[in-house]
Design a protein around this motif. Structure first.
Motif, PDB file in Angstrom:
ATOM      1  N   LYS A 123      10.255  -2.696   2.604  1.00 10.53           N
ATOM      2  CA  LYS A 123      10.678  -1.295   2.520  1.00 10.53           C
ATOM      3  C   LYS A 123       9.808  -0.411   3.429  1.00 10.53           C
ATOM      4  N   ILE A 124       8.494  -0.682   3.448  1.00  7.93           N
ATOM      5  CA  ILE A 124       7.575   0.084   4.303  1.00  7.93           C
ATOM      6  C   ILE A 124       7.932  -0.118   5.767  1.00  7.93           C
ATOM      7  N   ILE A 125       8.175  -1.364   6.165  1.00  3.40           N
ATOM      8  CA  ILE A 125       8.523  -1.657   7.559  1.00  3.40           C
ATOM      9  C   ILE A 125       9.821  -0.952   7.928  1.00  3.40           C
ATOM     10  N   HIS A 126      10.784  -0.995   7.044  1.00  2.31           N
ATOM     11  CA  HIS A 126      12.080  -0.336   7.297  1.00  2.31           C
ATOM     12  C   HIS A 126      11.882   1.167   7.490  1.00  2.31           C
TER      13      HIS A 126
ATOM     14  N   VAL B 200       2.021   0.541  11.556  1.00  2.00           N
ATOM     15  CA  VAL B 200       2.234  -0.839  11.135  1.00  2.00           C
ATOM     16  C   VAL B 200       2.510  -1.681  12.375  1.00  2.00           C
ATOM     17  N   LYS B 201       1.867  -2.833  12.438  1.00  2.00           N
ATOM     18  CA  LYS B 201       2.076  -3.763  13.546  1.00  2.00           C
ATOM     19  C   LYS B 201       2.602  -5.077  12.953  1.00  2.00           C
ATOM     20  N   VAL B 202       3.756  -5.530  13.447  1.00  2.00           N
ATOM     21  CA  VAL B 202       4.346  -6.786  12.988  1.00  2.00           C
ATOM     22  C   VAL B 202       4.210  -7.797  14.112  1.00  2.00           C
ATOM     23  N   MET B 203       3.552  -8.926  13.815  1.00  2.00           N
ATOM     24  CA  MET B 203       3.349  -9.968  14.814  1.00  2.00           C
ATOM     25  C   MET B 203       4.162 -11.196  14.420  1.00  2.00           C
ATOM     26  N   SER B 204       5.037 -11.610  15.320  1.00  2.11           N
ATOM     27  CA  SER B 204       5.902 -12.758  15.070  1.00  2.11           C
ATOM     28  C   SER B 204       5.102 -14.052  15.132  1.00  2.11           C
ATOM     29  N   PRO B 205       5.628 -15.115  14.492  1.00  2.00           N
ATOM     30  CA  PRO B 205       4.957 -16.414  14.581  1.00  2.00           C
ATOM     31  C   PRO B 205       4.901 -16.886  16.032  1.00  2.00           C
ATOM     32  N   GLY B 206       3.870 -17.603  16.364  1.00  2.00           N
ATOM     33  CA  GLY B 206       3.713 -18.119  17.721  1.00  2.00           C
ATOM     34  C   GLY B 206       2.691 -19.231  17.745  1.00  2.00           C
ATOM     35  N   PRO B 207       2.209 -19.584  18.928  1.00  2.00           N
ATOM     36  CA  PRO B 207       1.255 -20.686  19.027  1.00  2.00           C
ATOM     37  C   PRO B 207      -0.092 -20.376  18.375  1.00  2.00           C
ATOM     38  N   HIS B 208      -0.403 -19.098  18.214  1.00  2.00           N
ATOM     39  CA  HIS B 208      -1.662 -18.697  17.600  1.00  2.00           C
ATOM     40  C   HIS B 208      -1.601 -18.727  16.082  1.00  2.00           C
TER      41      HIS B 208
ATOM     42  N   ILE C 144       0.882  -1.163   0.000  1.00  2.00           N
ATOM     43  CA  ILE C 144       0.000   0.000   0.000  1.00  2.00           C
ATOM     44  C   ILE C 144       0.918   1.210   0.000  1.00  2.00           C
ATOM     45  N   HIS C 145       0.488   2.265  -0.640  1.00  2.00           N
ATOM     46  CA  HIS C 145       1.322   3.459  -0.699  1.00  2.00           C
ATOM     47  C   HIS C 145       1.580   3.973   0.717  1.00  2.00           C
TER      48      HIS C 145
ATOM     49  N   ILE D 213       0.258  -6.039   9.862  1.00  2.00           N
ATOM     50  CA  ILE D 213      -1.048  -5.403   9.767  1.00  2.00           C
ATOM     51  C   ILE D 213      -0.842  -3.896   9.757  1.00  2.00           C
ATOM     52  N   ALA D 214      -1.273  -3.269   8.668  1.00  2.00           N
ATOM     53  CA  ALA D 214      -1.151  -1.819   8.523  1.00  2.00           C
ATOM     54  C   ALA D 214      -2.490  -1.177   8.856  1.00  2.00           C
ATOM     55  N   THR D 215      -2.443  -0.150   9.708  1.00  2.00           N
ATOM     56  CA  THR D 215      -3.633   0.653   9.976  1.00  2.00           C
ATOM     57  C   THR D 215      -3.543   1.863   9.061  1.00  2.00           C
ATOM     58  N   LEU D 216      -4.566   2.026   8.250  1.00  2.00           N
ATOM     59  CA  LEU D 216      -4.571   3.118   7.279  1.00  2.00           C
ATOM     60  C   LEU D 216      -5.111   4.392   7.916  1.00  2.00           C
ATOM     61  N   LYS D 217      -4.859   5.517   7.291  1.00  2.00           N
ATOM     62  CA  LYS D 217      -5.302   6.807   7.814  1.00  2.00           C
ATOM     63  C   LYS D 217      -6.820   6.927   7.852  1.00  2.00           C
ATOM     64  N   ASN D 218      -7.517   6.129   7.040  1.00  2.00           N
ATOM     65  CA  ASN D 218      -8.981   6.161   7.057  1.00  2.00           C
ATOM     66  C   ASN D 218      -9.560   5.203   8.108  1.00  2.00           C
ATOM     67  N   GLY D 219      -8.682   4.557   8.911  1.00  2.00           N
ATOM     68  CA  GLY D 219      -9.137   3.693   9.988  1.00  2.00           C
ATOM     69  C   GLY D 219      -9.198   2.215   9.648  1.00  2.00           C
TER      70      GLY D 219
END
Length: 102
Positions: A94-97, A59-67, A51-52, A74-80
């Motif tokens: 690149k976005i995460i960086h 941005v929320k990065v969730m590592s692998p786990g039991p779930h 996404i631009h 998961i990116a939260t956009l400006k429009n919610g």
């Protein structure tokens, strides 16, 4: 002649006790080391390649786990709205960086 409750064949008392013990042991093993997680499944069923950057609020990065066995971005956009991004896509990396360097 009317049937009474004693006429119904029943499992021997020892077998009933053994079955109950087996169920209790199985239940306690399952609960003993169980981690506490808020979601019990992956949140991202489908991902987009990118996404631009100007449309992303956070941005929320969730590592692998039991779930979930995979990394989720998961990116939260400006429009919610929220969008799941493909963590392997070059644009997403690149976005995460860029977001981490802000």
């Amino acid at each position: 002649m009317a049937r009474t409750a004693s006429a119904v064949p029943r499992a021997p008392r020892l077998l009933q006790v053994a079955l109950l013990m087996l169920l209790l042991v199985a239940a306690s093993r399952r609960a003993a080391g169980a981690p506490v997680v808020s979601e019990l499944r992956c949140q991202c069923l489908q991902t987009v390649q990118g996404i631009h950057l100007k449309n992303i609020q956070s941005v929320k990065v969730m590592s692998p786990g039991p779930h979930c066995a995979q990394t989720e971005v998961i990116a939260t956009l400006k429009n919610g709205q929220e969008a799941c991004l493909n963590p392997e896509a070059p644009l997403v990396k690149k976005i995460i960086h860029k977001m981490l360097n802000k």
